[in-house]
Scaffold this motif. Structure first.
Motif, PDB file in Angstrom:
ATOM      1  N   VAL A 165       0.849  -1.190   0.000  1.00  0.00           N
ATOM      2  CA  VAL A 165       0.000   0.000   0.000  1.00  0.00           C
ATOM      3  C   VAL A 165       0.887   1.243   0.000  1.00  0.00           C
ATOM      4  N   LEU A 166       0.621   2.151  -0.921  1.00  0.00           N
ATOM      5  CA  LEU A 166       1.272   3.460  -0.949  1.00  0.00           C
ATOM      6  C   LEU A 166       0.280   4.459  -0.380  1.00  0.00           C
ATOM      7  N   ASP A 167       0.498   4.847   0.859  1.00  0.00           N
ATOM      8  CA  ASP A 167      -0.453   5.717   1.532  1.00  0.00           C
ATOM      9  C   ASP A 167      -0.418   7.128   0.956  1.00  0.00           C
ATOM     10  N   ALA A 168      -1.548   7.788   1.047  1.00  0.00           N
ATOM     11  CA  ALA A 168      -1.605   9.199   0.672  1.00  0.00           C
ATOM     12  C   ALA A 168      -0.850  10.024   1.708  1.00  0.00           C
ATOM     13  N   GLY A 169      -0.286  11.148   1.259  1.00  0.00           N
ATOM     14  CA  GLY A 169       0.425  12.019   2.172  1.00  0.00           C
ATOM     15  C   GLY A 169       1.710  12.537   1.557  1.00  0.00           C
ATOM     16  N   THR A 170       2.513  13.185   2.409  1.00  0.00           N
ATOM     17  CA  THR A 170       3.767  13.792   1.962  1.00  0.00           C
ATOM     18  C   THR A 170       4.941  12.868   2.285  1.00  0.00           C
ATOM     19  N   TYR A 171       5.680  12.510   1.264  1.00  0.00           N
ATOM     20  CA  TYR A 171       6.894  11.716   1.400  1.00  0.00           C
ATOM     21  C   TYR A 171       8.092  12.660   1.286  1.00  0.00           C
ATOM     22  N   GLN A 172       9.005  12.558   2.224  1.00  0.00           N
ATOM     23  CA  GLN A 172      10.200  13.395   2.183  1.00  0.00           C
ATOM     24  C   GLN A 172      11.356  12.623   1.559  1.00  0.00           C
ATOM     25  N   LEU A 173      11.988  13.217   0.574  1.00  0.00           N
ATOM     26  CA  LEU A 173      13.130  12.623  -0.124  1.00  0.00           C
ATOM     27  C   LEU A 173      14.373  13.389   0.295  1.00  0.00           C
ATOM     28  N   LYS A 174      15.399  12.658   0.777  1.00  0.00           N
ATOM     29  CA  LYS A 174      16.523  13.316   1.426  1.00  0.00           C
ATOM     30  C   LYS A 174      17.863  12.789   0.933  1.00  0.00           C
ATOM     31  N   ILE A 175      18.766  13.698   0.666  1.00  0.00           N
ATOM     32  CA  ILE A 175      20.173  13.345   0.452  1.00  0.00           C
ATOM     33  C   ILE A 175      20.858  13.478   1.801  1.00  0.00           C
ATOM     34  N   GLN A 176      21.408  12.369   2.297  1.00  0.00           N
ATOM     35  CA  GLN A 176      21.997  12.360   3.636  1.00  0.00           C
ATOM     36  C   GLN A 176      23.446  11.884   3.599  1.00  0.00           C
ATOM     37  N   ASN A 177      24.196  12.259   4.638  1.00  0.00           N
ATOM     38  CA  ASN A 177      25.566  11.768   4.785  1.00  0.00           C
ATOM     39  C   ASN A 177      25.579  10.326   5.256  1.00  0.00           C
ATOM     40  N   ASP A 178      24.553   9.951   5.997  1.00  0.00           N
ATOM     41  CA  ASP A 178      24.397   8.607   6.543  1.00  0.00           C
ATOM     42  C   ASP A 178      22.948   8.473   6.958  1.00  0.00           C
ATOM     43  N   SER A 179      22.614   7.433   7.704  1.00  0.00           N
ATOM     44  CA  SER A 179      21.213   7.226   8.050  1.00  0.00           C
ATOM     45  C   SER A 179      20.672   8.294   8.988  1.00  0.00           C
ATOM     46  N   HIS A 180      21.553   9.082   9.601  1.00  0.00           N
ATOM     47  CA  HIS A 180      21.099  10.021  10.634  1.00  0.00           C
ATOM     48  C   HIS A 180      21.192  11.482  10.244  1.00  0.00           C
ATOM     49  N   SER A 181      22.204  11.853   9.489  1.00  0.00           N
ATOM     50  CA  SER A 181      22.464  13.281   9.284  1.00  0.00           C
ATOM     51  C   SER A 181      22.243  13.696   7.836  1.00  0.00           C
ATOM     52  N   LEU A 182      21.507  14.798   7.672  1.00  0.00           N
ATOM     53  CA  LEU A 182      21.292  15.372   6.357  1.00  0.00           C
ATOM     54  C   LEU A 182      22.584  15.995   5.838  1.00  0.00           C
ATOM     55  N   GLU A 183      22.763  15.959   4.529  1.00  0.00           N
ATOM     56  CA  GLU A 183      23.870  16.678   3.914  1.00  0.00           C
ATOM     57  C   GLU A 183      23.677  18.169   4.177  1.00  0.00           C
ATOM     58  N   ASP A 184      24.755  18.831   4.595  1.00  0.00           N
ATOM     59  CA  ASP A 184      24.668  20.255   4.939  1.00  0.00           C
ATOM     60  C   ASP A 184      24.101  21.068   3.778  1.00  0.00           C
ATOM     61  N   GLY A 185      23.080  21.848   4.093  1.00  0.00           N
ATOM     62  CA  GLY A 185      22.542  22.789   3.113  1.00  0.00           C
ATOM     63  C   GLY A 185      21.635  22.175   2.070  1.00  0.00           C
ATOM     64  N   VAL A 186      21.387  20.872   2.155  1.00  0.00           N
ATOM     65  CA  VAL A 186      20.539  20.228   1.161  1.00  0.00           C
ATOM     66  C   VAL A 186      19.154  19.999   1.774  1.00  0.00           C
ATOM     67  N   GLN A 187      18.156  20.632   1.216  1.00  0.00           N
ATOM     68  CA  GLN A 187      16.810  20.525   1.746  1.00  0.00           C
ATOM     69  C   GLN A 187      16.115  19.258   1.237  1.00  0.00           C
ATOM     70  N   ALA A 188      15.256  18.712   2.077  1.00  0.00           N
ATOM     71  CA  ALA A 188      14.452  17.567   1.671  1.00  0.00           C
ATOM     72  C   ALA A 188      13.461  17.983   0.598  1.00  0.00           C
ATOM     73  N   ILE A 189      13.153  17.050  -0.286  1.00  0.00           N
ATOM     74  CA  ILE A 189      12.162  17.271  -1.341  1.00  0.00           C
ATOM     75  C   ILE A 189      10.863  16.616  -0.923  1.00  0.00           C
ATOM     76  N   ASP A 190       9.783  17.363  -1.003  1.00  0.00           N
ATOM     77  CA  ASP A 190       8.472  16.786  -0.684  1.00  0.00           C
ATOM     78  C   ASP A 190       7.851  16.169  -1.928  1.00  0.00           C
ATOM     79  N   TYR A 191       7.353  14.951  -1.763  1.00  0.00           N
ATOM     80  CA  TYR A 191       6.645  14.273  -2.847  1.00  0.00           C
ATOM     81  C   TYR A 191       5.245  13.951  -2.345  1.00  0.00           C
ATOM     82  N   GLU A 192       4.237  14.420  -3.053  1.00  0.00           N
ATOM     83  CA  GLU A 192       2.859  14.277  -2.609  1.00  0.00           C
ATOM     84  C   GLU A 192       2.173  13.100  -3.316  1.00  0.00           C
ATOM     85  N   VAL A 193       1.548  12.264  -2.521  1.00  0.00           N
ATOM     86  CA  VAL A 193       0.664  11.221  -3.038  1.00  0.00           C
ATOM     87  C   VAL A 193      -0.747  11.605  -2.613  1.00  0.00           C
ATOM     88  N   THR A 194      -1.575  11.926  -3.565  1.00  0.00           N
ATOM     89  CA  THR A 194      -2.895  12.486  -3.248  1.00  0.00           C
ATOM     90  C   THR A 194      -3.931  11.436  -2.884  1.00  0.00           C
TER      91      THR A 194
END
Length: 979
Positions: free
Chosen positions: A488-517
């Motif tokens: 099941v692909l639930d409706a809602g906002t999915y955040q897509l992230k470029i990260q340095n590892d499983s915990h930390s976001l790459e500096d200055g790189v914002q998450a991309i929102d992907y909407e499933v209506t």
């Protein structure tokens, strides 16, 4: 004068009795030996040599191109040299720099004199024991590798360590005999460093390089309690903590050296918080198990000739006992399932054992990242190193320069520009994660999940490269076993992230929102694009027993209230359904319930196996070919699958050689099939480099062509559910996507040379203890089964691809087509209470119907009573990894039995005909078999014994007849003697 009676001649009856007994004994021995050689001929051939099959093509096809797979090198020596260079390249990229205060790299010109400390410096962990072991007789160790990099090594200390290691056992897992396993670390106590050794520190004091080692092995897990195993562990410690000797060794290094570097020579994680926090430790690197020459690359990393670019493939918790998997790692036995007596002689008791995966989907980083998000843990206290973590001697920046957010039925694609912002060349890894919308109490979802990854080439300072990471939108779906019983692909906002590892976001790189209506349910006619039919609940029995019984699955909605606990006495009482599943398989009942029609067998025909190469699995020609085979021909192949598939001369099917070893060919049976010792799967995965994985597969394929190998029992794709799992060295990582992507590339590379890879162990063979004791029952819910433990196999099967050459017409035209994965090995364990190899849900519905797999499925070593061949071939497991007559098929006469046998034969032949086993064979070929030399010797001995027996019998007969005649003429008289 004295007289004495003459010695009475032996009576005819006594003489005849003695010699007839002797001749009878020799006859019995000869007959028994011949029977055994006939029955166990397949096994004897693995020891003494197989016969030679000579295939001769007809004059009409003599000029056809039948070299379907060719090596990249002119000689085996060239191939081996290239493989050794690849081992070093993999090790160079797989070393992970965990800590560095600036001490590394060590400039050889200024820091050349070093002292190696720690037993593993002289006695490295190259891999593990069991079928995943490799030949390391020519492998280089830390001393040799570092000397090649320019270091001068303290010989006094090294010799001391070497002598100690030669005399002192260390942790060793003995396959399937846990009582004989040893869990002691075997580190040399500080008190054993002699006065001369201590004095030598002064001349080799540019750095102390401390090597900490941990091994593993097939058949047993690492221990969670060292009590009674190692006197130098403190009470309550487990095997993956530093023991007293190692702590004192670290203290010795800090007291005597200004620079202290620690190398972790292990293919599992250790508790390293004590070293990370210690300011006296300058640098820490994990080097996995580096294979036959990987230590040469370790030396280059230390000098800076190679800039480390590896990343962790498992999270490193601070306290392993606080991990949700810890309580359910151990020896848990049902109290009401008794053993199978026929298995007692095989070193197993056959009672009922089980393990509960109460942690559910929250394994590794999925737990720690999610638990921190929910405020259940403090991440900095709970985690030492995240998943995907690794340092470099340079620095990088990453930025998103373009993205394409496709529709729900399409893909998400992100272009990431990576720039080397430091002073030296290096490589970087791009990690793409997603966060799915979560509703408390709904389907379980981790706060972050790895979606894709990529690695740059070598970037010079200031240089940039764009790496594209992609995944299908549907890949973010979760499996809802309780509600929709589908992905099941639930409706809602999915955040897509470029990260340095499983915990930390790459500096200055914002998450991309992907909407499933709108929610998408992948069921019925709406299947995921990679599925042939939509996934649906297949493991309800396992799920129901697990979720509705005594166990509770860890839930994000209530981490505290659902945190896993060890099994209780009530857990150890199996219900009636479980007890029944542990019982015997009834082939007669299966035949009685079947509506199968009796297939044609032994029909006249003209097709050979080569004639169906390149054809679709369901092409009509396959039925025509299979009609020609007899039941005996088919069953002989099915029941004799140990390291081969048997020849069928009537259709010119050659005998194949199938060889073990996920870290390189390693045969228990013949030195002829011992190849390159590649690094452990953990080190390969730590490269995060799919191109290197593909090159390893190609290298395996080249070796196979020179060795005459067709099938490979590898790669191994189970997950690192727990750091204590004994076989983690064979498996890539804790993450299904990382494991699956790398495995698919290794398999594709091997397939490019015509090797079919038996990806193993399908599925949920993630613990070793009790694995063959009647098949350990593994309990998990279906979401956990599908999203975690089946995922690496699913990706490997779906993404493995190669180009297949075949003859497409009567003129010998060579055509090509895309070809996928064609082999898999099932596992010893049960899924729930049903043996994995006998699970139709797993081996047919999921594997073949949903995923579209076409090819051969083999059992793991089929020695044990619960692994029923009839159950296997019905379920979709085709080949028994055993020697005849260890196992037999009970039903070879009913329509059901023969239909299953035919289906399994089809699967075996499909894999073989599309492999390098068909090199040199064209349509209309004939085959001649020349028996092996030992068979000739056997026949010669038989003839000689026959002549000796006949001659002996004749002489006995003559003697008896002669004395009988003499007795009739002259009676015996006493003999007198006169002095």
């Amino acid at each position: 004068m004295s007289t004495r009676a003459a010695k009475k001649p032996m009576s005819n009856r006594k003489f005849a009795s003695i010699w007839i007994s002797v001749l009878s004994f020799v006859l019995v021995v000869a007959v028994t030996a011949n029977v055994l050689l006939s029955v166990y001929g397949s096994w004897v051939e693995t020891q003494l040599g197989t016969g030679a099959y000579t295939v001769e093509n007809s004059s009409d096809t003599a000029d056809w191109d039948t070299e379907y797979n060719t090596a990249d090198y002119a000689t085996e020596e060239e191939s081996d040299a290239a493989a050794d260079a690849l081992v070093q390249e993999i090790a160079a990229e797989g070393v992970v720099l965990l800590k560095n205060n600036g001490a590394l790299p060590l400039a050889v010109a200024d820091s050349a004199n070093v002292t190696l400390l720690g037993r593993a410096a002289a006695d490295p962990i190259y891999g593990g024991s069991g079928s995943g072991s490799v030949d390391t007789s020519t492998a280089i160790n830390a001393k040799t590798g570092l000397e090649a990099a320019g270091f001068e090594i303290n010989e006094d200390v090294y010799d001391l360590l070497s002598d100690y290691a030669a005399e002192t056992p260390r942790s060793t897992i003995v396959m399937d005999l846990p009582a004989d396993s040893n869990y002691a670390v075997g580190e040399m106590p500080v008190a054993d460093y002699t006065a001369d050794a201590l004095a030598s520190f002064e001349d080799y004091n540019d750095a102390a390089i401390v090597v900490i080692g941990r091994g593993g092995g097939e058949g047993g897990d690492l221990t969670t309690n060292m009590e009674g195993s190692d006197d130098n562990y403190e009470a309550g410690q487990h095997q993956l903590e530093l023991n007293l000797d190692e702590k004192q060794l670290i203290a010795l290094a800090k007291e005597n050296f200004e620079t202290v570097v620690v190398l972790v020579n292990a293919s599992t994680t250790l508790e390293l918080g004590i070293l990370q926090e210690d300011e006296g430790i300058d640098s820490i690197l994990t080097i996995g198990s580096p294979g036959q020459s990987g230590y040469a690359s370790v030396g280059k990393v230390l000098t800076g000739e190679v800039n480390p670019s590896g990343r962790t493939v498992d999270i490193y918790p601070a306290d392993f006992t606080a991990d949700p998997s810890f309580a359910n790692m151990g020896d848990f036995q049902y109290s009401n399932i008794s053993g199978l007596s026929e298995d007692a002689a095989k070193g197993v008791d056959g009672n009922g054992y089980f393990v509960q995966y109460e942690e559910g989907t929250y394994v590794g980083y999925r737990y720690y990242e999610t638990a921190a998000t929910e405020g259940f843990i403090n991440y900095d206290d709970a985690v030492v190193y995240p998943f995907g973590y690794g340092l470099s001697y340079t620095s990088f920046s990453q930025s998103i320069v373009a993205s394409e957010l496709g529709a729900v039925g399409g893909e998400v694609s992100v272009d990431v520009e990576v720039t080397n912002t430091g002073a030296v060349a290096g490589k970087d890894v791009v990690q793409f994660y997603y966060t799915a919308p979560y509703t408390a109490g709904g389907v379980e979802k981790s706060s972050v999940v790895l979606g894709d990854f990529g690695k740059t080439g070598l970037l010079k300072p200031g240089e940039s490269e764009t790496v594209t990471v992609t995944f299908a939108v549907e890949d973010m779906a979760s499996y809802d076993y309780a509600g929709a019983q589908a992905y099941v692909l639930d409706a809602g906002t999915y955040q897509l992230k470029i990260q340095n590892d499983s915990h930390s976001l790459e500096d200055g790189v914002q998450a991309i929102d992907y909407e499933v209506t709108e929610q998408v349910v992948y069921s019925g006619d709406t299947a995921r694009s990679t599925d042939e039919v939509a996934a649906s609940n297949q493991f309800d029995d396992a799920t129901a027993e697990f979720t509705e019984g005594l166990s509770v699955t860890l839930s994000r909605a209530d981490f505290a209230g659902t945190f896993p606990t060890a099994p209780t006495e009530a857990d150890m009482v199996a219900n009636d359904a479980v007890v029944a599943d542990f019982g015997a398989y009834d082939s007669k009942a299966a035949a009685a319930e079947s509506d199968a029609e009796m297939p044609v067998t032994g029909a006249e025909g003209t097709l050979d196996l080569i004639d169906v190469r390149g054809l679709d699995y369901d092409d009509a020609a396959w039925d025509e070919l299979l009609d020609q085979l007899t039941v005996d021909e088919m069953t002989e192949v099915i029941l004799s699958g140990a390291y081969n598939t048997g020849a069928i001369n009537s259709i010119v099917k050659p005998l194949t050689a199938d060889v073990d070893g996920p870290a390189g060919f390693s045969s228990f049976l013949s030195d002829a099939y011992s190849g390159t010792a590649y690094p452990s799967a953990v080190l390969i995965a730590s490269t995060w480099n799919t191109e290197l994985a593909y090159e390893m597969g190609v290298s395996i394929g080249n070796e196979a062509l020179f060795m005459g190998v067709n099938g490979w029992y590898g790669p191994a794709m189970n997950l690192h559910r727990s750091p204590f799992a004994g076989r983690n060295f064979e498996y890539y990582s804790e993450d299904g996507l990382l494991s699956g992507k790398l495995g698919a590339q290794v398999m594709s590379g091997a397939a490019s040379k015509g090797v079919y890879s038996y990806v193993k162990h399908f599925a949920m063979n993630d613990v070793e203890v009790n694995r063959v004791n009647n098949g350990i029952a593994v309990w998990a819910d279906e979401q956990t089964i599908r999203e975690l433990y089946l995922k690496p196999f699913e990706i490997a099967f779906k993404e493995t691809t190669s180009e297949l050459k075949f003859i497409s017409d009567e003129d010998g035209t060579v055509s090509t087509r895309e070809h996928g994965a064609t082999a898999v090995m099932s596992s010893f364990n049960r899924i729930g209470s049903e043996w994995a190899g006998g699970s139709e849900s797993l081996m047919t519905t999921v594997l073949r119907d949903e995923w579209g797999f076409r090819g051969i499925a083999i059992t793991d070593f089929n020695l044990y009573g619960y692994m029923y061949p009839d159950q296997a071939v019905k379920a979709g497991t085709d080949l028994m990894l055993t020697f005849p007559p260890m196992k037999g098929l009970e039903d070879t006469e009913s329509a059901e039995g023969i239909s299953n046998i035919r289906k399994s034969t089809h699967n075996i032949l499909f894999a073989v005909t599309n492999s390098n086993a068909m090199n040199g064979i064209a349509t209309g070929a004939t085959v001649e078999y020349a028996q092996p030399q030992w068979r000739t010797v056997q026949i010669g001995i038989d003839l000689l014994l026959g002549l000796l027996l006949a001659g002996g019998a004749f002489l006995v007969y003559r003697r008896v007849q002669k004395h009988r005649a003499e007795d009739e003429v002259t009676p015996a008289a006493p003999v007198t003697e006169t002095p």
